[in-house]
Design an enzyme around this catalytic site. Structure first.
Site, short mmCIF file in Angstrom:
data_model
loop_
_atom_site.label_atom_id
_atom_site.label_comp_id
_atom_site.label_asym_id
_atom_site.label_seq_id
_atom_site.Cartn_x
_atom_site.Cartn_y
_atom_site.Cartn_z
CE LYS A 164 16.18 8.39 -71.07
NZ LYS A 164 17.46 8.53 -71.77
CE1 TYR A 168 -15.57 11.26 -83.07
CE2 TYR A 168 -13.90 10.09 -81.80
CZ TYR A 168 -14.90 11.04 -81.88
OH TYR A 168 -15.23 11.77 -80.78
#
Ligand SMILES: *Cc1c(COP(=O)(O)O)cnc(C)c1O
Length: 329
Positions: free
Chosen positions: A33, A237
């Site tokens: 999955k 940032y």
């Protein structure tokens, strides 16, 4: 360009460790999955095929479609039934009694048994009604399985699983394939009731309990640019990193859009060399560190990397963007 290396020998080594505990290859279900836990469903399903795996499991029909020609049986774990289109080798997990309103005559199904995780599945009280519906609708019940919420909870769930398994054996004529163990349950030796396992994480080299496995994936970034940093310069940032020294910094091409866990500049995160720190917040498409090689390994052990972020290797791996180039080594 950033890339992922997939180590084939380590993958086979891990499958072999699992097979030693399951013994019969037909009872070893490989969970693919979520892009095979970020490792690439196409690559890993080919490896599994080469190892003679016959049974795979995925999340939904879309994932099943990608491996439809490779395995004798494909268990589909959480497909919403109203959109489901059966195929001969698909086995739909019945997560709720209402799924039986949608499945059609001849569809192969597996009953998910809720033995105490209370996430999904049929509980003891519904079992009689469910069997009746299956017989009335002429569905092909081929399997039944349960899932444990933690190693600790096995002792509470296992007796319920045994009871439900016995009920099905006594009240359904065909032989059913029973399975209950995930990776950690298998390595605890708690798959004794049915001898089978659904192996997800362990095939990729990790397990919540003691197991001798080898990581399959390593994540690599390439240098975008470098520059001289002076005392009191900030990087990235919000100026969360401010240098108290002079050094050369570099920026590398992996960020949170690629699935790196978000680092907001608190605490310390080291690259795979255990000594180079990520400097400042990571950006959407890049992170900064010291001026290292043109290619650097961000992590080759997802557990160690996940620990910097207080999470687990599952999350660290599945978040990796499927578009990152894979190299088989
Ligand atoms: C994901 C999943 C597994 C695999 O679990 P691991 O801990 O990765 O081995 C097994 N069974 C079910 C029902 C799952 O959803």
């Amino acid at each position: 360009m950033a890339f992922i290396k997939i180590n084939k020998d380590n993958y086979f080594y891990n499958l072999n460790e699992c097979l030693k505990r399951v013994k019969d290859i037909n009872k070893l279900i490989i969970i693919l999955k979520d892009n095979a836990y970020g490792h690439d469903i196409n690559i890993i399903s080919d490896f599994a095929l080469e190892f003679n795996v016959t049974y795979a499991a995925v999340k939904n029909q879309e994932e099943a479609q990608k491996i439809k020609d490779k395995f004798k049986n494909i268990l589909i774990l959480s497909q919403i039934p109203k959109y489901y289109e059966a195929k001969d080798n698909y086995v739909l997990a019945i997560n709720d009694i209402n799924y039986l309103n949608y499945v059609k005559k001849g569809d192969k199904i597996a009953l998910k048994l809720d033995s105490g995780m209370h996430r999904s599945g049929i509980n003891t009280h519904n079992l009689e009604d469910v069997l009746k519906l299956i017989k009335d609708k002429n569905l092909k019940l081929v399997s039944a399985f349960t899932h444990y919420s933690s190693p600790n909870n096995i002792k509470f769930q296992k007796p319920n699983y045994i009871k439900m398994k016995e009920y099905l054996e006594q009240n359904y004529d065909e032989e059913l394939f029973f399975h209950s163990a995930n990776s950690s349950t298998l390595f605890l030796g708690e798959n004794d009731i049915d001898g089978a396992a659904r192996v997800g994480l362990a095939q990729f080299g990790y397990c919540d309990v003691k197991a001798n496995l080898k990581p399959v994936l390593s994540l690599w970034a390439e240098k975008i640019s470098s520059r001289k940093i002076h005392k009191n310069d900030s990087i990235g940032y919000d100026e969360v990193f401010v240098s108290d020294d002079e050094f050369v910094a570099a920026n590398y091409d992996l960020g949170y859009a690629d699935g790196l866990l978000y680092y907001k500049g608190e605490g310390e995160v080291y690259l795979a060399d255990d000594k180079s720190k990520i400097l400042g917040k990571i950006s959407m498409d890049s992170f900064s560190t010291y001026d290292l090689e043109d290619e650097v390994c961000v992590f080759d052990n997802a557990l160690k990397y996940a620990n910097y972020f207080n999470t687990n290797p599952y999350e660290a791996l599945v978040r990796l963007n499927p578009n990152i180039k894979k190299i088989i080594v």
